[in-house]
Design a protein around this motif. Structure first.
Motif, PDB file in Angstrom:
ATOM      1  N   THR A  52       3.881  -1.315   3.988  1.00 29.50           N
ATOM      2  CA  THR A  52       3.848  -1.549   2.550  1.00 29.50           C
ATOM      3  C   THR A  52       2.436  -1.449   2.000  1.00 29.50           C
ATOM      4  OG1 THR A  52       5.813  -2.958   2.610  1.00 29.50           O
ATOM      5  CG2 THR A  52       4.331  -3.230   0.736  1.00 29.50           C
ATOM      6  N   TYR A  53       1.484  -2.087   2.685  1.00 30.35           N
ATOM      7  CA  TYR A  53       0.113  -2.081   2.172  1.00 30.35           C
ATOM      8  C   TYR A  53      -0.585  -0.741   2.381  1.00 30.35           C
ATOM      9  CZ  TYR A  53       0.059  -6.980   0.908  1.00 30.35           C
ATOM     10  OH  TYR A  53       0.309  -8.186   0.284  1.00 30.35           O
ATOM     11  N   LEU A  54      -0.043   0.085   3.256  1.00 32.96           N
ATOM     12  CA  LEU A  54      -0.624   1.405   3.464  1.00 32.96           C
ATOM     13  C   LEU A  54      -0.005   2.449   2.534  1.00 32.96           C
ATOM     14  CD1 LEU A  54      -2.472   3.310   5.037  1.00 32.96           C
ATOM     15  CD2 LEU A  54      -0.649   3.551   6.744  1.00 32.96           C
ATOM     16  N   TYR A  55       1.322   2.450   2.426  1.00 32.71           N
ATOM     17  CA  TYR A  55       2.008   3.529   1.731  1.00 32.71           C
ATOM     18  C   TYR A  55       2.584   3.149   0.368  1.00 32.71           C
ATOM     19  CZ  TYR A  55       1.741   6.455   5.882  1.00 32.71           C
ATOM     20  OH  TYR A  55       1.294   7.209   6.923  1.00 32.71           O
ATOM     21  N   ASP A  56       2.783   1.865   0.125  1.00 32.78           N
ATOM     22  CA  ASP A  56       3.431   1.462  -1.121  1.00 32.78           C
ATOM     23  C   ASP A  56       2.427   0.894  -2.120  1.00 32.78           C
ATOM     24  OD1 ASP A  56       5.875   1.626  -2.304  1.00 32.78           O
ATOM     25  OD2 ASP A  56       6.544  -0.362  -1.755  1.00 32.78           O
ATOM     26  N   CYS A  57       1.145   1.061  -1.822  1.00 36.95           N
ATOM     27  CA  CYS A  57       0.116   0.407  -2.626  1.00 36.95           C
ATOM     28  C   CYS A  57       0.001   0.966  -4.040  1.00 36.95           C
ATOM     29  CB  CYS A  57      -1.237   0.507  -1.920  1.00 36.95           C
ATOM     30  SG  CYS A  57      -1.634   2.173  -1.416  1.00 36.95           S
ATOM     31  N   GLU A  58       0.511   2.169  -4.263  1.00 38.28           N
ATOM     32  CA  GLU A  58       0.411   2.760  -5.595  1.00 38.28           C
ATOM     33  C   GLU A  58       1.614   2.430  -6.464  1.00 38.28           C
ATOM     34  OE1 GLU A  58      -0.170   6.896  -4.983  1.00 38.28           O
ATOM     35  OE2 GLU A  58      -2.162   6.660  -4.092  1.00 38.28           O
ATOM     36  N   LYS A  59       2.506   1.590  -5.959  1.00 43.75           N
ATOM     37  CA  LYS A  59       3.724   1.268  -6.700  1.00 43.75           C
ATOM     38  C   LYS A  59       3.809  -0.215  -7.040  1.00 43.75           C
ATOM     39  CE  LYS A  59       6.182   5.014  -4.354  1.00 43.75           C
ATOM     40  NZ  LYS A  59       7.323   5.351  -3.463  1.00 43.75           N
ATOM     41  N   GLY A  60       2.680  -0.824  -7.244  1.00 42.96           N
ATOM     42  CA  GLY A  60       2.704  -2.206  -7.700  1.00 42.96           C
ATOM     43  C   GLY A  60       2.193  -3.220  -6.707  1.00 42.96           C
ATOM     44  N   VAL A  61       1.948  -2.804  -5.460  1.00 41.68           N
ATOM     45  CA  VAL A  61       1.422  -3.731  -4.468  1.00 41.68           C
ATOM     46  C   VAL A  61      -0.087  -3.829  -4.639  1.00 41.68           C
ATOM     47  CG1 VAL A  61       1.092  -4.111  -1.989  1.00 41.68           C
ATOM     48  CG2 VAL A  61       3.274  -3.282  -2.843  1.00 41.68           C
ATOM     49  N   LYS A  62      -0.600  -5.027  -4.440  1.00 40.98           N
ATOM     50  CA  LYS A  62      -2.039  -5.267  -4.610  1.00 40.98           C
ATOM     51  C   LYS A  62      -2.862  -4.276  -3.775  1.00 40.98           C
ATOM     52  CE  LYS A  62      -3.322  -9.512  -4.539  1.00 40.98           C
ATOM     53  NZ  LYS A  62      -3.619 -10.861  -4.008  1.00 40.98           N
ATOM     54  N   THR A  63      -3.856  -3.679  -4.388  1.00 36.39           N
ATOM     55  CA  THR A  63      -4.692  -2.712  -3.691  1.00 36.39           C
ATOM     56  C   THR A  63      -5.649  -3.422  -2.737  1.00 36.39           C
ATOM     57  OG1 THR A  63      -4.613  -1.218  -5.576  1.00 36.39           O
ATOM     58  CG2 THR A  63      -6.372  -0.857  -3.988  1.00 36.39           C
ATOM     59  N   LEU A  64      -5.716  -2.911  -1.503  1.00 42.86           N
ATOM     60  CA  LEU A  64      -6.658  -3.429  -0.525  1.00 42.86           C
ATOM     61  C   LEU A  64      -7.857  -2.502  -0.442  1.00 42.86           C
ATOM     62  CD1 LEU A  64      -4.155  -4.405   2.316  1.00 42.86           C
ATOM     63  CD2 LEU A  64      -5.186  -5.907   0.620  1.00 42.86           C
ATOM     64  N   LEU A  65      -8.906  -2.987   0.193  1.00 45.63           N
ATOM     65  CA  LEU A  65     -10.100  -2.176   0.361  1.00 45.63           C
ATOM     66  C   LEU A  65      -9.984  -1.336   1.629  1.00 45.63           C
ATOM     67  CD1 LEU A  65     -12.773  -4.869  -0.606  1.00 45.63           C
ATOM     68  CD2 LEU A  65     -11.970  -2.953  -2.003  1.00 45.63           C
ATOM     69  N   PHE A  66     -10.465  -0.116   1.554  1.00 46.42           N
ATOM     70  CA  PHE A  66     -10.445   0.812   2.678  1.00 46.42           C
ATOM     71  C   PHE A  66     -11.867   1.251   2.983  1.00 46.42           C
ATOM     72  CE2 PHE A  66      -6.175   0.813   1.117  1.00 46.42           C
ATOM     73  CZ  PHE A  66      -5.354   1.136   2.199  1.00 46.42           C
ATOM     74  N   PRO A  67     -12.132   1.670   4.246  1.00 46.07           N
ATOM     75  CA  PRO A  67     -11.233   1.800   5.393  1.00 46.07           C
ATOM     76  C   PRO A  67     -10.757   0.435   5.886  1.00 46.07           C
ATOM     77  CG  PRO A  67     -13.482   2.152   6.106  1.00 46.07           C
ATOM     78  CD  PRO A  67     -13.516   2.081   4.603  1.00 46.07           C
ATOM     79  N   LEU A  68      -9.575   0.450   6.478  1.00 45.07           N
ATOM     80  CA  LEU A  68      -8.875  -0.780   6.818  1.00 45.07           C
ATOM     81  C   LEU A  68      -8.172  -0.620   8.160  1.00 45.07           C
ATOM     82  CD1 LEU A  68      -7.503  -3.532   5.786  1.00 45.07           C
ATOM     83  CD2 LEU A  68      -5.704  -2.040   4.867  1.00 45.07           C
ATOM     84  N   ILE A  69      -8.174  -1.674   8.957  1.00 43.88           N
ATOM     85  CA  ILE A  69      -7.341  -1.706  10.157  1.00 43.88           C
ATOM     86  C   ILE A  69      -6.223  -2.703   9.902  1.00 43.88           C
ATOM     87  CG2 ILE A  69      -7.207  -2.258  12.617  1.00 43.88           C
ATOM     88  CD1 ILE A  69     -10.126  -1.398  12.877  1.00 43.88           C
ATOM     89  N   LEU A  70      -5.009  -2.211   9.934  1.00 48.57           N
ATOM     90  CA  LEU A  70      -3.842  -3.047   9.697  1.00 48.57           C
ATOM     91  C   LEU A  70      -3.427  -3.773  10.980  1.00 48.57           C
ATOM     92  CD1 LEU A  70      -2.056  -0.393   7.521  1.00 48.57           C
ATOM     93  CD2 LEU A  70      -2.678  -2.676   6.696  1.00 48.57           C
TER      94      LEU A  70
END
Length: 378
Positions: A52-70
């Motif tokens: 969700t945080y990788l692929y769904d972030c442009e659809k309303g999920v809070k944006t995280l900072l990148f680069p990121l290790i999930l």
């Protein structure tokens, strides 16, 4: 250990930007600072929240900072500890947990919640207590998802996010207790407080939903209805305790109306385990109007959930559950022992065991509905 106080170079799955596959890179993991623990990750589950945080972030999920290790559902062995750490030592088997338990804050001292406020703001920012990460790649800081980043062979986490577990625990199984299984199982037992002989409905039969089913069964529910649009979940769900399976696609009316009719007025307890607001509304409306309890387990930051005040006034209850209501550091070791003593299932959740290089495939398996849980073995 020979690596103590030294930077460790290892492999990790790095997300360089949202919406793109992760890439396995060499990263540098710094030694732990005060009240921090460096862990050699043995195994990590791939959770829908990571996707969700990788692929769904442009659809309303809070944006995280990148680069990121999930990654946030794992188990491993303590490699070294920073100054002030007393709860664990090198060689201990542990589960790094997304929810801290400092044992000192107002919330930790209360029996009414499992939430802990320690480092909560920095945790959401992808850094540790001092505002920085311990992981770098290609000369730049890599942010740590939930202060954990378990898609890495080594990681550094706050000591308050580490649960020491039995030394004989199989790490490629108990890793699932770091999030999914503990979340669903506890939602039924701790949050919903399912009663013996009750009727339950679980919406979404992924790992979290199946764990909720397992919790309902453990509590003595007499009837457990599983709801999922994937017909293949019918047989799988029976292993965990589902007595009836309902596919919303097989009905012309809303699923809540189907369940109310099936149960002559509504279920006693419902659990939404997907993270879909429309499904949350359906789960709530499937409850008995006078005493039904709906527990929201699925995570989402999209949209708002609206319910009629009348429904609440007349008796329905709406609750939320985070990590199944477990106080993380002290509860997870007991769940590990429950698994080792045959009281809860874990093996049955693992449908695929993959390498770190196959992590993008693990995401594909999950989204296509072909896996319950993929475990990445380091």
């Amino acid at each position: 250990m020979a690596t103590e106080n030294k930077v460790i170079r290892c492999k990790a799955a790095v997300a360089w930007e949202p919406g793109k596959p992760v890439s396995v890179e060499e990263v540098e993991v710094a030694p732990p600072k005060e009240h921090e623990v460096r862990i050699k990750i043995a195994a990590t589950g791939v959770c829908h929240t990571d996707w969700t945080y990788l692929y769904d972030c442009e659809k309303g999920v809070k944006t995280l900072l990148f680069p990121l290790i999930l990654g946030h559902e794992a188990a491993g062995v303590v490699e070294s500890v920073g100054p002030g750490v007393t709860a664990v030592q090198p060689g201990d088997k542990v589960i790094p947990v997304v929810l801290p338990q400092c044992g000192e804050c107002e919330f930790c001292l209360s029996s009414k919640t499992n939430i802990c406020t320690k480092n909560w703001e920095t945790l959401q920012q992808g850094v540790l207590a001092d505002g920085t990460s311990r992981i770098t790649c290609r000369g730049q800081q890599v942010y740590q998802f939930a202060s954990l980043s378990t898609f890495s062979e080594y990681t550094v986490v706050p000591e308050y996010n580490v649960a020491k577990i039995h030394q004989d625990a199989p790490l490629d199984r108990v890793c699932l207790l770091g999030c999914g299984v503990a979340t669903g199982y506890g939602a039924a037992l701790n949050t919903g407080k399912v009663e013996r002989g009750s009727v339950c409905a679980v919406f979404g039969l992924g790992a979290v939903g199946l764990a909720a089913v397992m919790g309902c069964k453990a509590a003595g529910a007499s009837r457990i209805i599983g709801v999922d649009i994937n017909a293949e979940k019918r047989e799988i769900a029976k292993k965990f305790g589902v007595s009836e399976f309902v596919n919303p696609n097989d009905h012309s009316k809303p699923i809540q109306e189907v369940l109310v009719e099936m149960t002559s007025g509504g279920v006693d307890y419902s659990f939404e385990c997907v993270g879909n607001v429309a499904l949350m509304r359906a789960a709530f409306e499937s409850c008995n109007g006078a005493w039904g309890t709906c527990v929201i387990v699925g995570w989402t930051e999209k949209n708002l959930l609206s319910v009629s005040p009348k429904d609440l006034v007349l008796g329905r209850q709406l609750k939320g559950s985070f990590l199944g209501g477990w106080k993380s550091v002290c509860s997870l070791p007991k769940l590990v022992e429950d698994y080792m003593n045959g009281r809860i299932l874990l093996d049955e959740f693992v449908t695929h065991t993959l390498s770190l290089e196959e992590i993008n495939h693990a995401f594909e398996l999950m989204i296509s509905g072909k896996s319950i849980r993929s475990v990445i073995k380091m």
